[in-house]
Design an enzyme around this catalytic site. Structure first.
Site: not given
Length: 143
Positions: A23-26
């Protein structure tokens, strides 16, 4: 279902879980990771068919499968800890090309889809027909 997935009704299915690292920061799956999920599924599809990719890479007549083109659609996001499934369907084999459609699903919902064209390349870097073992394996797969 085994670790490398299974083929049923002409479709290879590979389950996978979304890990934090995907995943990314979100908290959503980072877009390039869908490509990684599909790569894993293609590798495991070959494994289920009985194609020994190590023998292809390290044998006397080295052969590689390389991606020539992908047309991707990012339709909906996946999130951390979800269980997804990658489906792979191979189109009829044509010469040095191996064409397939791949989808990443969450249940029945399609999150990502790709039309993939792979090319079989010899150790000299030039396109070549698949090995006899690969042709025999693909011939058993109902396309």
């Amino acid at each position: 279902m085994s670790l490398e997935g299974c083929i049923t009704n002409g479709v290879h299915r590979l389950p996978l879980r979304v890990y934090y690292e995907d995943t990314d920061f979100s908290g959503l799956v980072y877009h390039t990771n869908y490509l990684k999920f599909c790569e894993r599924a293609r590798s495991d599809f070959m494994r289920v068919l009985g194609v020994d990719q190590n023998a292809m890479l390290n044998g006397e007549d080295r052969t590689y499968i390389v991606i020539r083109k992908m047309n991707c659609e990012f339709l909906k996001p996946a999130r951390f800890d979800e269980v997804l499934e990658v489906e792979t369907v191979v189109k009829p084999q044509n010469g040095v090309r191996l064409e397939m459609t791949q989808r990443v699903l969450r249940g029945e919902q399609v999150l990502f889809s790709a039309d993939v064209m792979a090319v079989i390349v010899g150790g000299n870097g030039r396109p070549r027909r698949p090995t006899a073992a690969m042709r025999a394996a693909l011939a058993r797969f109902p396309s």
